[in-house]
Motif scaffolding. Structure first.
Motif, mmCIF file in Angstrom:
data_model
loop_
_atom_site.group_PDB
_atom_site.id
_atom_site.type_symbol
_atom_site.label_atom_id
_atom_site.label_comp_id
_atom_site.label_asym_id
_atom_site.label_seq_id
_atom_site.Cartn_x
_atom_site.Cartn_y
_atom_site.Cartn_z
ATOM 1 N N GLU A 200 61.803 59.589 16.742
ATOM 2 C CA GLU A 200 63.163 59.647 17.270
ATOM 3 C C GLU A 200 63.895 60.921 16.861
ATOM 4 O OE1 GLU A 200 67.232 56.951 17.052
ATOM 5 O OE2 GLU A 200 65.268 56.017 16.732
ATOM 6 N N GLU A 201 63.670 61.370 15.627
ATOM 7 C CA GLU A 201 64.355 62.564 15.140
ATOM 8 C C GLU A 201 64.006 63.784 15.982
ATOM 9 O OE1 GLU A 201 64.349 65.379 11.110
ATOM 10 O OE2 GLU A 201 63.484 63.367 11.064
ATOM 11 N N LEU A 202 62.745 63.904 16.383
ATOM 12 C CA LEU A 202 62.312 65.046 17.183
ATOM 13 C C LEU A 202 62.528 64.803 18.672
ATOM 14 C CD1 LEU A 202 59.024 65.980 15.263
ATOM 15 C CD2 LEU A 202 61.300 66.968 15.020
ATOM 16 N N ASP A 203 62.370 63.553 19.094
ATOM 17 C CA ASP A 203 62.613 63.237 20.512
ATOM 18 C C ASP A 203 64.046 63.556 20.908
ATOM 19 O OD1 ASP A 203 60.043 62.406 20.694
ATOM 20 O OD2 ASP A 203 60.463 60.295 21.052
ATOM 21 N N ASN A 204 64.983 63.290 20.008
ATOM 22 C CA ASN A 204 66.389 63.540 20.306
ATOM 23 C C ASN A 204 66.724 65.027 20.309
ATOM 24 O OD1 ASN A 204 66.856 60.825 20.493
ATOM 25 N ND2 ASN A 204 67.751 60.618 18.456
ATOM 26 N N LEU A 205 65.784 65.842 19.840
ATOM 27 C CA LEU A 205 66.083 67.262 19.633
ATOM 28 C C LEU A 205 65.525 68.165 20.723
ATOM 29 C CD1 LEU A 205 67.444 69.162 17.547
ATOM 30 C CD2 LEU A 205 65.207 69.367 16.439
ATOM 31 N N PHE A 206 64.263 67.971 21.087
ATOM 32 C CA PHE A 206 63.574 68.971 21.907
ATOM 33 C C PHE A 206 63.667 68.686 23.405
ATOM 34 C CE2 PHE A 206 61.570 69.974 17.859
ATOM 35 C CZ PHE A 206 61.501 71.353 17.924
ATOM 36 N N VAL A 207 64.021 69.734 24.122
ATOM 37 C CA VAL A 207 63.969 69.780 25.582
ATOM 38 C C VAL A 207 63.045 70.929 25.953
ATOM 39 C CG1 VAL A 207 65.269 70.287 27.685
ATOM 40 C CG2 VAL A 207 66.268 68.814 25.915
ATOM 41 N N LEU A 208 62.083 70.687 26.823
ATOM 42 C CA LEU A 208 61.106 71.713 27.172
ATOM 43 C C LEU A 208 61.325 72.220 28.582
ATOM 44 C CD1 LEU A 208 59.530 69.674 25.014
ATOM 45 C CD2 LEU A 208 57.702 71.306 25.463
ATOM 46 N N GLY A 209 61.231 73.549 28.713
ATOM 47 C CA GLY A 209 61.416 74.175 30.015
ATOM 48 C C GLY A 209 60.775 75.544 30.060
ATOM 49 N N ASP A 210 61.253 76.359 30.978
ATOM 50 C CA ASP A 210 60.676 77.681 31.224
ATOM 51 C C ASP A 210 61.134 78.682 30.164
ATOM 52 O OD1 ASP A 210 59.669 80.036 32.256
ATOM 53 O OD2 ASP A 210 60.165 79.520 34.321
ATOM 54 N N LEU A 211 60.197 79.426 29.626
ATOM 55 C CA LEU A 211 60.499 80.459 28.632
ATOM 56 C C LEU A 211 61.445 81.518 29.191
ATOM 57 C CD1 LEU A 211 58.022 82.092 26.205
ATOM 58 C CD2 LEU A 211 59.260 83.577 27.746
ATOM 59 N N GLN A 212 61.376 81.780 30.507
ATOM 60 C CA GLN A 212 62.238 82.797 31.110
ATOM 61 C C GLN A 212 63.716 82.406 31.036
ATOM 62 O OE1 GLN A 212 60.499 84.613 34.870
ATOM 63 N NE2 GLN A 212 59.121 82.847 34.643
ATOM 64 N N GLN A 213 63.999 81.117 30.958
ATOM 65 C CA GLN A 213 65.389 80.686 30.814
ATOM 66 C C GLN A 213 65.947 81.122 29.458
ATOM 67 O OE1 GLN A 213 67.054 79.539 33.215
ATOM 68 N NE2 GLN A 213 65.778 78.295 34.579
ATOM 69 N N VAL A 214 65.135 80.999 28.409
ATOM 70 C CA VAL A 214 65.568 81.423 27.076
ATOM 71 C C VAL A 214 65.737 82.943 27.050
ATOM 72 C CG1 VAL A 214 65.024 81.416 24.609
ATOM 73 C CG2 VAL A 214 64.396 79.459 26.041
ATOM 74 N N GLN A 215 64.839 83.671 27.696
ATOM 75 C CA GLN A 215 64.962 85.129 27.742
ATOM 76 C C GLN A 215 66.252 85.549 28.431
ATOM 77 O OE1 GLN A 215 61.241 85.962 29.749
ATOM 78 N NE2 GLN A 215 60.187 86.446 27.817
ATOM 79 N N ARG A 216 66.610 84.844 29.483
ATOM 80 C CA ARG A 216 67.860 85.182 30.185
ATOM 81 C C ARG A 216 69.076 84.851 29.321
ATOM 82 N NH1 ARG A 216 70.053 82.381 35.699
ATOM 83 N NH2 ARG A 216 69.991 80.589 34.316
ATOM 84 N N LEU A 217 69.041 83.710 28.621
ATOM 85 C CA LEU A 217 70.164 83.318 27.767
ATOM 86 C C LEU A 217 70.400 84.321 26.642
ATOM 87 C CD1 LEU A 217 69.436 79.492 27.468
ATOM 88 C CD2 LEU A 217 71.410 80.516 28.623
#
Length: 417
Positions: A200-217
């Motif tokens: 639960e501790e990690l499930d509530n934390l991680f959202v997975l998506g495209d690496l390019q979104q992080v690069q843009r942010l």
């Protein structure tokens, strides 16, 4: 010819109608040994299975070893490194390394009209190994990620979806804050799937998506990432392989390059791995106590055997057999009897493991134990070691009580009959 072994075998297979008191006592001792060995086998299987299950879940979120920027801290707000590193080919060829992949992380929050949840957005590329999340997905599908077009799909946990009251196909707004900007950045992404690992501790934390979104942010270039994840084949070699990785990274470092450092999953989540290491101590205490109880059960049986066979001992002494030779007869006999109890113990223990492994009879509360069923690890090596350890421990504990043989007088025992 081994005379002591021959006599002990004759005693073991004896079909006498005489009702010795030792038969009942030995039967009780064998039941104790059988139950003790069964409990030991089940305890080791459950604890090792539980450790493997929890460890694999934590590793699934962050791999075994990471190579990241030296300036990155533990807040998931990382400093970029170039994904074009000269040591990558050598790392991928390192013995024990299964997978080498890039990643980026960015802390933020998901906000709906009524709820808000803090998260860490983990961006990956098309080379990411999705096996862990594929095995834990409960609804929808994995994000479709390629290196040419930025994907707006994300994978969130089932727990987060319940907290935010969203479902697969819904679009959610994610907010991120950069240190040098006063206004938060916003992404509107689509939930493509839900996963549930039980952590639960990690499930509530991680959202997975495209690496390019992080690069843009983060205003990063297309070749900049948070670091590299390394998946290895044997967790027991994690420190050894990490040292090899560190040496390779250092050898390729130049004075003007970004300084890189390595870390492993045990240091990233010390509270979880310290907790798992405590379980080892609990198992050793259980094994020690059960071995002592089994040994005392056989000691009581051996003493009664010696007393009931006093005439035989007297005759053997009259024929010239030394005390140690006669003691070996009863030690061999004890080993035979212990082995009979161990057969039943192995049958009970292995049957429990197989039934639980295939039918999941015993359930657990995942909110407390991180798993929904009792995990078991069927290991032939563990069973062999437990059997060898049990028979060695009980035999060693019987050596001193067998000294009673030397106290029996052949003259008195033969005359008494």
């Amino acid at each position: 010819m081994n005379t002591e072994l021959f006599i002990s075998r004759r005693l073991f297979f004896e079909k006498s109608d005489k009702r010795f008191l030792s038969q009942k006592i030995i039967r009780i001792a064998l039941v104790g040994i059988a139950l003790g060995l069964a409990v030991m086998i089940i305890s080791v299987a459950v604890v090792t299975g539980f450790k493997n299950e929890i460890r694999n879940k934590v590793i699934g979120f962050g791999s075994h070893i990471q190579v990241i920027n030296f300036d990155s801290n533990n807040s998931y707000e990382t400093q970029p490194v170039s994904r074009q590193q000269p040591f990558l080919e050598q790392l991928a060829a390192l013995p024990g390394v299964k997978q080498l992949q890039v990643f980026s992380t960015k802390p933020g929050m998901i906000k709906t009209d009524e709820y808000i949840q803090g998260i860490v957005f983990k961006g990956v590329d098309s080379g990411y190994d999705w096996d862990f999340f594929r095995n834990n997905i409960v609804s929808g599908h994995l994000p479709a990620i390629n290196d040419s077009v930025r994907s707006d799909e994300i994978l969130i946990s089932q727990q987060v979806s319940k907290l935010l009251e969203v479902a697969v196909g819904d679009r959610v707004v994610l907010y991120f804050v950069n240190e040098d900007e006063s206004n938060p950045r916003m992404l509107q992404l689509t939930i493509c799937g839900l996963y549930n690992t039980g952590m639960e501790e990690l499930d509530n934390l991680f959202v997975l998506g495209d690496l390019q979104q992080v690069q843009r942010l983060n205003n990063w270039k297309s070749d900049q990432v948070s670091g590299f994840e390394i998946v290895i084949s044997d967790f027991n070699r994690i420190n050894e392989i990490e040292q090899d990785v560190r040496n390779i990274v250092i050898n390729y470092s130049n004075e003007n390059d970004t300084i890189l450092r390595t870390t492993n999953i045990a240091r990233e989540y010390p509270q979880i791995f310290d907790w798992l290491s405590v379980l080892d101590m609990n198992v050793w205490i259980i094994l020690l106590l059960i071995a002592i109880v089994a040994g005392f059960n056989m000691i009581s049986g051996l003493l009664v055997l010696i007393l009931e066979r006093s005439k035989m001992i007297g005759i053997l002494k009259a024929l010239g057999s030394p005390n140690w030779s006669i003691r070996k007869v009863f030690l061999y006999l004890s080993v035979f009897l212990t082995s009979r109890g161990m057969i039943w113990g192995n049958s009970i223990g292995i049957a429990f493991i197989l039934i639980q492994n295939y039918f999941n009879v015993f359930k657990l509360n995942p909110a407390t134990y991180y798993v929904d069923v009792v995990p078991v690890n069927f290991s032939i090596m563990h069973i062999v070691l437990l059997n060898v350890g049990t028979i060695l421990a009980t035999t060693l504990m019987l050596i001193l009580p067998s000294y009673l043989v030397s106290k029996i007088s052949p003259e008195k025992t033969i005359r008494f009959d």
